[in-house]
Design an enzyme around this catalytic site. Structure first.
Site, PDB file in Angstrom:
ATOM      1  N   PRO A 153     -41.334 -14.873  -7.610  1.00 22.50           N
ATOM      2  CA  PRO A 153     -41.160 -13.655  -6.813  1.00 22.50           C
ATOM      3  C   PRO A 153     -40.056 -13.783  -5.762  1.00 22.50           C
ATOM      4  O   PRO A 153     -39.259 -12.851  -5.563  1.00 22.50           O
ATOM      5  CB  PRO A 153     -42.533 -13.459  -6.171  1.00 22.50           C
ATOM      6  CG  PRO A 153     -43.478 -14.132  -7.101  1.00 22.50           C
ATOM      7  CD  PRO A 153     -42.732 -15.330  -7.614  1.00 22.50           C
ATOM      8  N   TYR A 154     -40.011 -14.928  -5.096  1.00 20.86           N
ATOM      9  CA  TYR A 154     -39.019 -15.143  -4.040  1.00 20.86           C
ATOM     10  C   TYR A 154     -37.610 -15.148  -4.610  1.00 20.86           C
ATOM     11  O   TYR A 154     -36.710 -14.459  -4.107  1.00 20.86           O
ATOM     12  CB  TYR A 154     -39.323 -16.460  -3.333  1.00 20.86           C
ATOM     13  CG  TYR A 154     -38.418 -16.768  -2.167  1.00 20.86           C
ATOM     14  CD1 TYR A 154     -38.503 -16.054  -0.982  1.00 20.86           C
ATOM     15  CD2 TYR A 154     -37.474 -17.799  -2.242  1.00 20.86           C
ATOM     16  CE1 TYR A 154     -37.677 -16.336   0.092  1.00 20.86           C
ATOM     17  CE2 TYR A 154     -36.652 -18.092  -1.171  1.00 20.86           C
ATOM     18  CZ  TYR A 154     -36.747 -17.368  -0.016  1.00 20.86           C
ATOM     19  OH  TYR A 154     -35.923 -17.652   1.049  1.00 20.86           O
ATOM     20  N   ILE A 155     -37.391 -15.914  -5.679  1.00 25.47           N
ATOM     21  CA  ILE A 155     -36.070 -15.995  -6.285  1.00 25.47           C
ATOM     22  C   ILE A 155     -35.639 -14.636  -6.829  1.00 25.47           C
ATOM     23  O   ILE A 155     -34.477 -14.230  -6.689  1.00 25.47           O
ATOM     24  CB  ILE A 155     -36.049 -17.073  -7.379  1.00 25.47           C
ATOM     25  CG1 ILE A 155     -36.137 -18.472  -6.723  1.00 25.47           C
ATOM     26  CG2 ILE A 155     -34.793 -16.979  -8.233  1.00 25.47           C
ATOM     27  CD1 ILE A 155     -36.297 -19.606  -7.706  1.00 25.47           C
ATOM     28  N   SER A 157     -36.521 -11.709  -5.730  1.00 22.64           N
ATOM     29  CA  SER A 157     -36.179 -10.827  -4.609  1.00 22.64           C
ATOM     30  C   SER A 157     -34.805 -11.155  -4.053  1.00 22.64           C
ATOM     31  O   SER A 157     -34.019 -10.255  -3.716  1.00 22.64           O
ATOM     32  CB  SER A 157     -37.238 -10.927  -3.503  1.00 22.64           C
ATOM     33  OG  SER A 157     -37.192 -12.173  -2.834  1.00 22.64           O
TER      34      SER A 157
END
Length: 246
Positions: A153-155, A157
């Site tokens: 999810p972080y990457i 985003s």
């Protein structure tokens, strides 16, 4: 001569970690700084106090970067307090660990709402408010090069943030406003240390050829360059401030 006279910076996520270091550095460079924060009143007050103790001007404004009304009010507060906005740094972000699986959907949605929707709103408001010579900087990540489990999810985003930066640089053609991203590698912040063992931290610190974790001040220095007169010819770029590991 102070080239930053009467300039104002808005720094989202400016109460802690990398955002705090950026806020303090820009204040040291001579800018008035609006310190955006989400919920930690004490941390925001500490950041403002540190800037003022060093002779700078600062104001803390609470809000959610994923809420369009809150973002508009943030920029309104900057204009009312200091007369305008000249530099915008979007540093607000979250980093929940979640597998790419149905069980991770809630964390994915939450991450996108803050990291990507928030960047869209902040960059869009910046584009509407900044005048000639303005600077926009968004924080991305170098974690994409590692593609570690749990970082999906972080990457995702932050990949979206980098896309927004490149497009906005073109959309602002002719206005002499630069738009760039800074992609830190592992940086020793509270957000980074959370949930990691000593062994994991040591392994991450050994990744760069310089064999150490980055510091918030390392990243703040890069942002300072992009926000200042020397950074005028850098536009639509992603600067990977990671010690050389990727």
């Amino acid at each position: 001569m102070n080239t930053n006279a009467k300039r104002t910076a808005v720094v989202t996520g400016g109460s802690r970690g990398i955002g705090r270091a950026i806020a303090r550095r820009l204040a040291a460079d001579g800018l008035a700084v609006v310190v955006h924060y989400t919920g930690n009143d004490a941390a925001a007050a500490q950041t403002v106090a540190a800037i003022e103790a060093a002779g700078g001007q600062a104001l803390a404004v609470r809000g959610d970067v994923g809420d369009a009304g809150d973002v508009a009010r943030l920029f309104d507060a900057a204009q009312e307090a200091f007369g305008g906005v000249h530099v915008v740094v979007n540093s607000a972000g979250i980093l929940p660990m979640a597998q790419i699986a149905p069980a991770g959907l809630e964390d994915f949605d939450r991450t996108i709402a803050t990291n990507l929707r928030g960047a869209f709103l902040v960059l869009g408001e910046a584009a509407a408010r900044l005048g000639e010579g303005g600077r926009i900087v968004a924080l991305s990540t170098s974690a994409s090069a590692l593609a570690l489990p749990g970082y999906g999810p972080y990457i995702a985003s932050k990949a979206g943030v980098e896309g927004l930066v490149r497009v906005l640089a073109n959309e602002l053609r002719g206005r002499r406003i630069t738009v760039n991203a800074v992609a830190p590698g592992p940086v020793g912040t509270e957000l980074f240390y959370q949930g990691k063992s000593a062994e994991q931290i040591a392994r991450m610190a050994a990744l760069p050829p310089l064999e150490r974790l980055g510091t918030p001040e390392d990243i703040a220095g890069v942002v300072s360059f992009l926000a200042g007169p020397e950074g005028e010819w850098v536009n639509g770029q992603v600067l990977r401030a990671n010690g050389g590991f990727a």
